[in-house]
Design a protein around this motif. Structure first.
Motif, PDB file in Angstrom:
ATOM      1  N   ILE A  14       0.884  -1.162   0.000  1.00 38.56           N
ATOM      2  CA  ILE A  14       0.000   0.000   0.000  1.00 38.56           C
ATOM      3  C   ILE A  14       0.920   1.210   0.000  1.00 38.56           C
ATOM      4  O   ILE A  14       1.839   1.282   0.812  1.00 38.56           O
ATOM      5  CB  ILE A  14      -0.900   0.013   1.263  1.00 38.56           C
ATOM      6  N   TYR A  16       0.507   4.513   0.528  1.00 42.10           N
ATOM      7  CA  TYR A  16       0.200   5.788   1.188  1.00 42.10           C
ATOM      8  C   TYR A  16       1.454   6.367   1.851  1.00 42.10           C
ATOM      9  O   TYR A  16       2.352   5.633   2.271  1.00 42.10           O
ATOM     10  CB  TYR A  16      -0.856   5.579   2.280  1.00 42.10           C
ATOM     11  N   ASN A  18       1.851   7.326   4.734  1.00 41.31           N
ATOM     12  CA  ASN A  18       2.117   6.884   6.110  1.00 41.31           C
ATOM     13  C   ASN A  18       3.061   5.675   6.188  1.00 41.31           C
ATOM     14  O   ASN A  18       3.574   5.380   7.259  1.00 41.31           O
ATOM     15  CB  ASN A  18       0.815   6.650   6.899  1.00 41.31           C
ATOM     16  N   PRO A  39      -5.449  -0.038  -0.207  1.00 46.13           N
ATOM     17  CA  PRO A  39      -5.690  -1.160   0.705  1.00 46.13           C
ATOM     18  C   PRO A  39      -6.619  -2.251   0.157  1.00 46.13           C
ATOM     19  O   PRO A  39      -6.256  -3.436   0.208  1.00 46.13           O
ATOM     20  CB  PRO A  39      -6.292  -0.467   1.939  1.00 46.13           C
ATOM     21  N   SER A  57      -5.263  -4.083   5.286  1.00 48.89           N
ATOM     22  CA  SER A  57      -6.210  -3.588   6.278  1.00 48.89           C
ATOM     23  C   SER A  57      -6.265  -4.570   7.443  1.00 48.89           C
ATOM     24  O   SER A  57      -6.488  -5.774   7.245  1.00 48.89           O
ATOM     25  CB  SER A  57      -7.608  -3.500   5.667  1.00 48.89           C
ATOM     26  N   VAL A  82      -5.064  10.445  14.010  1.00 50.91           N
ATOM     27  CA  VAL A  82      -4.241   9.900  12.926  1.00 50.91           C
ATOM     28  C   VAL A  82      -4.122  10.908  11.779  1.00 50.91           C
ATOM     29  O   VAL A  82      -3.205  10.857  10.990  1.00 50.91           O
ATOM     30  CB  VAL A  82      -4.812   8.552  12.417  1.00 50.91           C
ATOM     31  N   SER A  84      -5.487  11.150   8.962  1.00 53.27           N
ATOM     32  CA  SER A  84      -5.781  10.716   7.598  1.00 53.27           C
ATOM     33  C   SER A  84      -6.889   9.670   7.520  1.00 53.27           C
ATOM     34  O   SER A  84      -7.031   9.007   6.492  1.00 53.27           O
ATOM     35  CB  SER A  84      -4.510  10.182   6.938  1.00 53.27           C
ATOM     36  N   VAL A  85      -7.649   9.506   8.582  1.00 50.51           N
ATOM     37  CA  VAL A  85      -8.848   8.656   8.501  1.00 50.51           C
ATOM     38  C   VAL A  85      -9.970   9.493   9.103  1.00 50.51           C
ATOM     39  O   VAL A  85     -10.132   9.579  10.319  1.00 50.51           O
ATOM     40  CB  VAL A  85      -8.671   7.316   9.241  1.00 50.51           C
ATOM     41  N   SER A 107     -10.917   1.600   1.327  1.00 49.04           N
ATOM     42  CA  SER A 107     -10.735   1.185   2.718  1.00 49.04           C
ATOM     43  C   SER A 107     -11.557  -0.026   3.128  1.00 49.04           C
ATOM     44  O   SER A 107     -12.688  -0.204   2.688  1.00 49.04           O
ATOM     45  CB  SER A 107     -11.123   2.359   3.621  1.00 49.04           C
ATOM     46  N   ALA A 108     -10.982  -0.824   4.032  1.00 54.14           N
ATOM     47  CA  ALA A 108     -11.755  -1.877   4.696  1.00 54.14           C
ATOM     48  C   ALA A 108     -11.779  -1.610   6.200  1.00 54.14           C
ATOM     49  O   ALA A 108     -12.823  -1.542   6.824  1.00 54.14           O
ATOM     50  CB  ALA A 108     -11.152  -3.247   4.395  1.00 54.14           C
ATOM     51  N   THR A 109     -10.574  -1.403   6.781  1.00 53.08           N
ATOM     52  CA  THR A 109     -10.505  -1.198   8.236  1.00 53.08           C
ATOM     53  C   THR A 109     -11.309   0.022   8.671  1.00 53.08           C
ATOM     54  O   THR A 109     -12.068  -0.036   9.647  1.00 53.08           O
ATOM     55  CB  THR A 109      -9.038  -0.983   8.685  1.00 53.08           C
ATOM     56  N   SER A 110     -11.115   1.121   7.983  1.00 55.12           N
ATOM     57  CA  SER A 110     -11.737   2.370   8.439  1.00 55.12           C
ATOM     58  C   SER A 110     -13.252   2.325   8.291  1.00 55.12           C
ATOM     59  O   SER A 110     -13.968   2.946   9.084  1.00 55.12           O
ATOM     60  CB  SER A 110     -11.149   3.563   7.687  1.00 55.12           C
ATOM     61  N   ILE A 148      -9.757   8.259   3.442  1.00 52.69           N
ATOM     62  CA  ILE A 148      -8.551   7.735   4.102  1.00 52.69           C
ATOM     63  C   ILE A 148      -7.309   8.078   3.276  1.00 52.69           C
ATOM     64  O   ILE A 148      -7.419   8.465   2.107  1.00 52.69           O
ATOM     65  CB  ILE A 148      -8.598   6.204   4.345  1.00 52.69           C
ATOM     66  N   GLY A 149      -6.158   7.905   3.902  1.00 52.52           N
ATOM     67  CA  GLY A 149      -4.881   8.024   3.197  1.00 52.52           C
ATOM     68  C   GLY A 149      -4.528   9.459   2.829  1.00 52.52           C
ATOM     69  O   GLY A 149      -4.963  10.418   3.468  1.00 52.52           O
ATOM     70  N   PHE A 198      -4.375   0.235  12.096  1.00 55.66           N
ATOM     71  CA  PHE A 198      -5.055   0.271  10.795  1.00 55.66           C
ATOM     72  C   PHE A 198      -4.560  -0.833   9.874  1.00 55.66           C
ATOM     73  O   PHE A 198      -5.322  -1.412   9.120  1.00 55.66           O
ATOM     74  CB  PHE A 198      -4.836   1.633  10.125  1.00 55.66           C
ATOM     75  N   ALA A 199      -3.259  -1.080   9.909  1.00 55.24           N
ATOM     76  CA  ALA A 199      -2.699  -2.071   8.981  1.00 55.24           C
ATOM     77  C   ALA A 199      -1.698  -2.959   9.704  1.00 55.24           C
ATOM     78  O   ALA A 199      -1.038  -2.541  10.663  1.00 55.24           O
ATOM     79  CB  ALA A 199      -1.997  -1.358   7.831  1.00 55.24           C
TER      80      ALA A 199
HETATM   81  C1  LIG Z   1      -3.963   5.328   8.607  1.00 55.41           C
HETATM   82  C2  LIG Z   1      -4.371   4.840   7.472  1.00 55.41           C
HETATM   83  O1  LIG Z   1      -4.462   3.495   7.419  1.00 55.41           O
HETATM   84  C3  LIG Z   1      -4.754   2.702   6.281  1.00 55.41           C
HETATM   85  C4  LIG Z   1      -6.170   2.333   6.312  1.00 55.41           C
HETATM   86  C5  LIG Z   1      -6.622   1.138   5.804  1.00 55.41           C
HETATM   87  C6  LIG Z   1      -8.079   0.814   5.710  1.00 55.41           C
HETATM   88  O2  LIG Z   1      -8.906   1.668   6.087  1.00 55.41           O
HETATM   89  O3  LIG Z   1      -8.438  -0.295   5.272  1.00 55.41           O
HETATM   90  C7  LIG Z   1      -5.673   0.190   5.379  1.00 55.41           C
HETATM   91  C8  LIG Z   1      -4.349   0.374   5.546  1.00 55.41           C
HETATM   92  C9  LIG Z   1      -3.835   1.492   6.336  1.00 55.41           C
HETATM   93  O4  LIG Z   1      -2.548   1.827   5.965  1.00 55.41           O
HETATM   94  C10 LIG Z   1      -4.711   5.739   6.345  1.00 55.41           C
HETATM   95  O5  LIG Z   1      -5.023   5.299   5.272  1.00 55.41           O
HETATM   96  O6  LIG Z   1      -4.669   6.950   6.516  1.00 55.41           O
END
Ligand SMILES: C=C(O[C@@H]1C=C(C(=O)O)C=C[C@H]1O)C(=O)O
Length: 295
Positions: A14, A16, A18, A39, A57, A82, A84-85, A107-110, A148-149, A198-199
């Motif tokens: 990924i 990004y 970060n 992601p 994610s 953070v 960026s989410v 995104s999946a996690t967010s 995100i990101g 997040f990851a």
């Molecule tokens: C912090 C972050 O985390 C990211 C968010 C992700 C998701 O929402 O699935 C997956 C990977 C992470 O690197 C971001 O994107 O800002």
């Protein structure tokens, strides 16, 4: 000429900003190749076997803990904000009940984190996939927009910036021009008191990573964290943001999946996938932090 037959080990990255402190200086060992993507693309590539290891994610690691294992010392976690989410919204959080929220397909996690936070605050909203900038989607009638990101970081700064000599990152407002920016990791921190992961770097249990790759990743991270100022300058130029903002953004991450991050991951897993398979790390340990010894 001697022909070297290299065993091939494809990985997914990924890309990004970060993860720049880990990836920018990464030199792939012989036999390791990389594909890059957002992601959801890397999650799919790992699960369908196109790649053997990827930063994915965290929620997909949790959901697929039967086939995936994770590196014990790599993560993209954060304690508190953070940056960026972000959920961008025009109504107060509580008034999002019955509203429409646009979700980024990256995104999946967010997305899962947003669902947890809405559920735990008793807010039922209609979540729909839609692409576009936060401000465009709000103008199109959405009540909330999850981003995100890098895009989320840029759009956050567009709403709450600029910083100047008198204002630090921590002095920036959470709303401006009728738009509120809710940082989901900050909200998670308020809810749980724990970091949010997040990851993680997950790999297919049937294809563990070569030792040389792990060594290269650790070396790259050590270099990256030691040269954060330069990395921030370079990425700030690419993102069109002040270097100060990007440097703060980067040092704020927790890249080592330490005990507090595991606590957060474990707690998130219990909320999004109760009864999930044990989360196993490649050192054979479980993600769960052992309970403190009782007297
Ligand atoms: C912090 C972050 O985390 C990211 C968010 C992700 C998701 O929402 O699935 C997956 C990977 C992470 O690197 C971001 O994107 O800002």
């Amino acid at each position: 000429m001697t022909q070297t037959h290299l065993s091939s080990y494809p990985i997914g990255l990924i890309h990004y900003t970060n993860v720049a402190p880990i990836l920018d200086a990464l030199e792939l060992p012989e036999g390791v190749s990389a594909v890059r993507g957002v992601p959801t693309e890397m999650n799919a590539a790992l699960l369908n076997g196109t790649v053997n290891l990827a930063n994915i994610s965290a929620v997909e690691f949790i959901r697929n803990a039967d086939v995936l294992s994770a590196l014990p010392d790599f993560s993209v976690s954060v304690l508190g904000a953070v940056y960026s989410v972000n959920l961008f919204h025009t109504k107060p959080w509580g008034d999002l009940r019955g509203g429409r929220i646009a979700l980024t397909a990256q995104s999946a996690t967010s997305v899962a984190l947003l669902e947890v936070l809405l559920r735990e605050t008793g807010v039922q909203a209609r979540l729909e996939r839609a692409e576009g900038t936060a401000l465009d989607l709000l103008a199109a009638g959405y009540d909330g927009v999850l981003r995100i990101g890098d895009d989320a970081l840029r759009e956050w700064y567009e709403v709450v910036g600029p910083i100047n000599e008198e204002r630090s990152m921590l002095d920036l407002p959470h709303q401006s021009g009728g738009v509120t920016v809710t940082d989901l990791a900050q909200r998670w921190f308020i809810l749980t008191g724990h970091p949010f992961a997040f990851a993680v770097w997950a790999y297919r249990k049937d294809a563990p990573p070569p030792h040389a790759l792990l060594q290269a990743m650790r070396q790259a991270r050590r270099y990256g964290l030691g040269h954060l100022g330069e990395i921030a300058e370079r990425h700030a130029a690419q993102l069109g943001l002040p270097a100060r903002v990007v440097q703060h953004y980067l040092w704020n991450f927790r890249y080592h999946l330490e005990a507090p991050d595991r606590l957060g991951l474990d707690e998130f897993a219990a909320k999004v996938a109760p009864g999930h398979a044990p989360l196993v790390l490649s050192d054979g340990r479980s993600v769960s932090v052992p309970a403190a010894a009782t007297p």
